[in-house]
Design an enzyme around this catalytic site. Structure first.
Site, short mmCIF file in Angstrom:
data_model
loop_
_atom_site.label_atom_id
_atom_site.label_comp_id
_atom_site.label_asym_id
_atom_site.label_seq_id
_atom_site.Cartn_x
_atom_site.Cartn_y
_atom_site.Cartn_z
N SER A 84 2.02 3.88 -17.23
CA SER A 84 3.01 3.23 -16.37
C SER A 84 2.93 1.71 -16.38
O SER A 84 3.04 1.09 -17.43
CB SER A 84 2.85 3.81 -14.97
OG SER A 84 3.80 3.31 -14.10
N ASP A 308 6.92 2.65 -17.93
CA ASP A 308 7.38 3.98 -18.36
C ASP A 308 8.71 4.33 -17.71
O ASP A 308 9.14 5.49 -17.74
CB ASP A 308 6.33 5.06 -18.09
CG ASP A 308 6.01 5.22 -16.62
OD1 ASP A 308 6.25 4.26 -15.85
OD2 ASP A 308 5.53 6.30 -16.22
N ALA A 403 8.61 1.72 -1.43
CA ALA A 403 9.05 0.32 -1.46
C ALA A 403 8.93 -0.26 -2.87
O ALA A 403 9.73 -1.11 -3.29
CB ALA A 403 8.23 -0.49 -0.47
N ASN A 404 7.95 0.23 -3.66
CA ASN A 404 7.73 -0.32 -5.01
C ASN A 404 8.82 0.06 -6.02
O ASN A 404 8.76 -0.32 -7.18
CB ASN A 404 6.36 0.07 -5.53
CG ASN A 404 6.20 1.57 -5.71
OD1 ASN A 404 7.16 2.30 -5.93
ND2 ASN A 404 4.96 2.03 -5.62
N SER A 529 -6.81 2.95 -0.14
CA SER A 529 -5.94 3.13 -1.31
C SER A 529 -6.34 4.41 -2.03
O SER A 529 -7.51 4.79 -2.05
CB SER A 529 -6.12 1.93 -2.25
OG SER A 529 -5.72 2.29 -3.55
#
Ligand code: NG1
Ligand code: ZN
Length: 569
Positions: A84, A308, A403-404, A529
């Site tokens: 990614s 990606d 949000a990303n 995280s």
């Protein structure tokens, strides 16, 4: 199997596999030992790491697991090789379930155990796993075919990983189709197409041509008579999305033909080190600025895909030279506005339950806008698209975005049937029904798809005749700040309420709640995280200054509670 992490409970296999098969598994993995001391984990996005740290060992084991999963589900399973938005030297691998969704969570543990199995124990582990997962059906299932399809992004480590994957599939006698280069969402699309062909739920033709045609036809239907204003500059992160978007453009009408003018930038896939470097969705979102390569002028529409092509964010520079980001929250609200309006015009508002799914990172102003202005329900889930996806599937039309920029829209079987079977009574209703029906085809419902999301955003803007400024002014984002805090052991930070409240360490949440109460429109939370060794602190408040102060104070709380224990006791 050794080690306490084993999920293979039986001390001895119930059904013995043929020795020739076990020998083939051992022979196939011989070139791919685990480098000393390496440990692997199937995370939010599968396995991801520096490609030279034993990833071919991991990929081989993913091949074995895919074959078992295909037998278990009696369906084709997908494998995507990509890392990614990560740097060029990384790579990764993940499994895709029959409907094009992420691997069922209960199998992630099997993937992790198999990846951490040494070469010497691999055949035995495979035999255990066959017994563990295929339990009752084993005698019949062993003879089922195992069909696999796979694709990869443009990273230089790709070919050697594909070689390891094929070695595993050959060893267990699986049949497979290698699609070569694909974006992640294209691979998800292929898996669903293959598994639904010749059924009432047929998703499309399982070829790249089929993917482009489906999207282009839907685009033309929704665009009917509308005009897209100006061009859109699409930064492709120098990843696989570049050539794929170029290919799609050949199927789309040009601006002169009533279509779209897409200016592709950062589509260099021949220079490996250029991938995700100073460009792409992650760069734009985290740095809050346009890629240096962008030459777009004031108020010109721009978007950035990730490496990606499963994420997209929009942005522009306003007339005052200020950079303006329109992230996943904005794409979600844009989509929701359009679909709610079309449902109403189609006379289906009462029949179709439309809802939005966000994570705690969504800007509070977007949540308020959806609930108060659009009057649609909002569900908040923990971080990670699989959580959002499942929650969205509970609506007739479920819009979900992180949000990303990763997200998509799901239409239930009921919604699809209702939209396609309702007979229009006037031209307005017909147009609305046609637009909804085309949206079902334009949106890649298997997973977030940057190219499809971009086209959808473009047609919605055209329908509403909105400029970037209009879109931005639907609501004003609350100033916010995201901070990364390194702690001694992030696993002690446990949350509830979709990660918005800490339940451990004891006392930390009380301090955070007290701090938040001092700020106008203050909101803040801390969570470990899932992809990095850190705790993330998010804070928003009425002003930039307040958001930053709140983030700092909450980060201090996290540091205090996350400090290493005093060695003196
Ligand atoms: P973590 O590291 O768990 O916060 C990050 C992103 C997620 C998601 C995953 C998977 C933020 C705050 N978090 O998760 O949205 O994209 O990576 O890639 O952006
Ligand atoms: Zn991605």
């Amino acid at each position: 199997m050794s080690g306490s992490t084993s999920v293979f409970n039986q001390p001895k296999p119930v059904v013995k596999l043929e020795q020739a098969l076990l020998d083939a598994i051992n022979a196939g993995i011989a070139p791919y030992p685990i480098p000393d001391g390496r440990k692997y984990g199937y995370g939010t996005a599968g396995f991801r790491m520096k490609a030279n740290l034993g990833l071919n060992h991991v990929v081989y084991t993913v091949g074995l697991l895919a074959a078992i999963r295909a037998k278990k589900r009696n369906a084709t399973i997908g494998i995507m090789i990509t890392a990614s938005h990560n740097p060029a030297e990384d790579n990764g691998v993940k499994l895709v379930d029959p409907m094009g969704d992420m691997l069922e969570q209960s199998w992630e543990g099997y993937a992790t155990v198999l990846a951490n199995t040494s070469n010497e124990e691999m055949a035995q582990a495979y035999e255990h796993l066959v017994n563990e997962t295929l339990v009752d059906e084993i005698r019949q299932l062993q003879d089922r075919p195992a069909n696999i399809v796979f694709g990869r992004d443009t990273r230089t480590s790709g070919p050697s990983l594909i070689k390891a994957l094929k070695a595993a599939l050959d060893a267990v006698g699986a049949t497979y189709h290698d699609y070569g280069y694909l974006t992640t969402p294209q691979l998800h699309y292929m898996v669903r197409c293959v598994n639904t062909q010749n059924t009432p739920y047929a998703f499309g033709e399982a070829t790249e041509d089929g993917y482009y045609k489906k999207m282009a036809n839907a685009f033309k239907t929704i665009m009917y008579g509308r005009k897209i204003h100006g061009s859109v500059t699409a930064d492709c992160a120098n990843g696989v999305g570049g050539p794929k978007l170029q290919e799609l453009i050949k199927y789309l009408p040009t601006a002169a033909e009533g279509g779209i003018d897409i200016k592709v930038i950062n589509d260099d896939v021949l220079k490996p080190e250029a991938l995700n470097f100073d460009c792409g969705a992650d760069y734009v979102k985290t740095k809050q600025k346009a890629p240096p390569s962008s030459k777009a002028g004031p108020n010109e529409r721009c978007c950035s895909l990730d490496g990606d092509a499963d994420r997209v964010v929009y942005y522009f520079t306003d007339s005052n030279g200020v950079f303006r980001l329109l992230d996943g929250d904005r794409i979600a609200t844009l989509g929701a506005v359009f679909l709610a309006e079309m449902a109403e015009k189609a006379g289906l508002s009462d029949k179709l339950k439309i809802g939005l799914v966000q994570t705690a990172y969504a800007n509070g102003a977007s949540t308020e806008y959806v609930e108060k202005v659009l009057k649609l329900p909002v569900v908040v889930t923990p971080t990670g698209v699989k959580h959002l996806h499942h929650a969205a599937a509970r609506f007739d039309i479920g819009v979900y975005f992180e949000a990303n920029g990763h997200g998509t829209i799901l239409f239930s079987d009921n919604a699809t049937k209702t939209i396609r079977e309702t007979q229009p009574k006037n031209p307005g209703q017909k147009h609305a029904l046609d637009s909804l029906s085309a949206s079902i085809d334009l949106i890649n419902q298997t997973v977030g798809d940057a190219i499809s999301d971009m086209l959808f955003a473009e047609v919605v803007l055209a329908h509403k005749a909105w400029t970037m400024e209009n879109w931005l002014n639907t609501y004003i984002d609350l100033p916010n700040r995201l901070v990364r805090v390194e702690v001694h052991d992030r696993s002690i930070f446990k949350t509830e309420d979709a990660e918005r409240k800490l339940v451990s360490p004891k006392g930390a949440q009380e301090e955070i709640t007290r701090l938040v109460s001092n700020y106008t429109k203050g909101r803040s939370f801390a969570r470990a995280s899932g992809t990095e060794d850190a705790v993330r602190v998010y804070a928003e408040a009425y002003s930039k200054h307040e958001a930053e102060a709140l983030a700092k104070h909450v980060a201090d709380v996290v540091k205090k509670f996350g400090a290493a224990p005093d060695p003196r006791g």
